[in-house]
Design a protein around this motif. Structure first.
Motif, short mmCIF file in Angstrom:
data_model
loop_
_atom_site.label_atom_id
_atom_site.label_comp_id
_atom_site.label_asym_id
_atom_site.label_seq_id
_atom_site.Cartn_x
_atom_site.Cartn_y
_atom_site.Cartn_z
N UNK A 15 0.84 -1.20 0.00
CA UNK A 15 0.00 0.00 0.00
C UNK A 15 0.87 1.26 0.00
N UNK A 16 1.93 1.23 0.80
CA UNK A 16 2.85 2.36 0.85
C UNK A 16 3.51 2.63 -0.50
N UNK A 17 3.91 1.57 -1.20
CA UNK A 17 4.52 1.74 -2.51
C UNK A 17 3.51 2.24 -3.55
N UNK A 18 2.28 1.80 -3.47
CA UNK A 18 1.24 2.30 -4.38
C UNK A 18 1.00 3.79 -4.12
N UNK A 19 0.90 4.16 -2.86
CA UNK A 19 0.74 5.58 -2.51
C UNK A 19 1.93 6.39 -3.00
N UNK A 20 3.12 5.84 -2.85
CA UNK A 20 4.34 6.50 -3.35
C UNK A 20 4.24 6.76 -4.84
N UNK A 21 3.79 5.77 -5.57
CA UNK A 21 3.68 5.93 -7.02
C UNK A 21 2.75 7.07 -7.40
N UNK A 48 11.75 5.49 -0.05
CA UNK A 48 11.58 5.56 -1.50
C UNK A 48 10.72 6.75 -1.89
N UNK A 49 9.58 6.88 -1.22
CA UNK A 49 8.65 7.97 -1.54
C UNK A 49 9.31 9.33 -1.39
N UNK A 50 9.94 9.54 -0.27
CA UNK A 50 10.48 10.86 0.00
C UNK A 50 11.77 11.15 -0.75
N UNK A 88 9.85 20.91 0.09
CA UNK A 88 11.10 20.16 -0.08
C UNK A 88 11.76 19.89 1.27
N UNK A 89 11.81 20.88 2.14
CA UNK A 89 12.40 20.67 3.47
C UNK A 89 11.57 19.65 4.26
N UNK A 90 10.26 19.76 4.21
CA UNK A 90 9.40 18.81 4.91
C UNK A 90 9.61 17.39 4.41
N UNK A 91 9.70 17.22 3.10
CA UNK A 91 9.93 15.90 2.53
C UNK A 91 11.31 15.37 2.89
N UNK A 92 12.30 16.26 2.94
CA UNK A 92 13.65 15.83 3.36
C UNK A 92 13.63 15.34 4.80
N UNK A 93 12.87 16.01 5.65
CA UNK A 93 12.75 15.56 7.03
C UNK A 93 12.04 14.21 7.12
N UNK A 94 11.01 14.01 6.29
CA UNK A 94 10.35 12.70 6.24
C UNK A 94 11.33 11.62 5.76
N UNK A 95 12.20 11.98 4.84
CA UNK A 95 13.21 11.04 4.37
C UNK A 95 14.14 10.62 5.50
#
Length: 89
Positions: free
Chosen positions: A7-13, A64-66, A44-51
């Protein structure tokens, strides 16, 4: 891999694909007039923090998503700065 990972990979896509048209259009037209620089910096900063969070937790779908999203939103941010300065917007 669990069904939750799938599910996570589908959401990522879907999430990642949502930014591809903006990246392509911006690269092709060099028109950045409708892009908010503060918004893309914050995203971008928020996504980097999620990464970083995903990396620490060892959560592959989050990593992968982030990773992909940081590349896409980061490229839009860079194009906004670069094309905005050259007067090509």
């Amino acid at each position: 891999m669990t069904s939750v990972d799938i599910l996570g990979f589908i959401a990522t896509g879907f999430t990642t694909l949502s930014f591809l048209p903006q990246v392509w259009r911006t690269w092709k037209t060099r028109d950045v007039s409708g892009i908010s620089l503060p918004t893309y910096i914050i995203i971008t900063v928020g996504l980097a923090l999620w990464l970083v969070y995903g990396w620490i937790k060892g959560d592959v779908p989050i990593i992968v998503a982030n990773s992909a999203m940081v590349l896409l939103t980061g490229s839009i941010t860079v194009m906004k700065i670069r094309f905005g300065r050259t007067g090509m917007a």
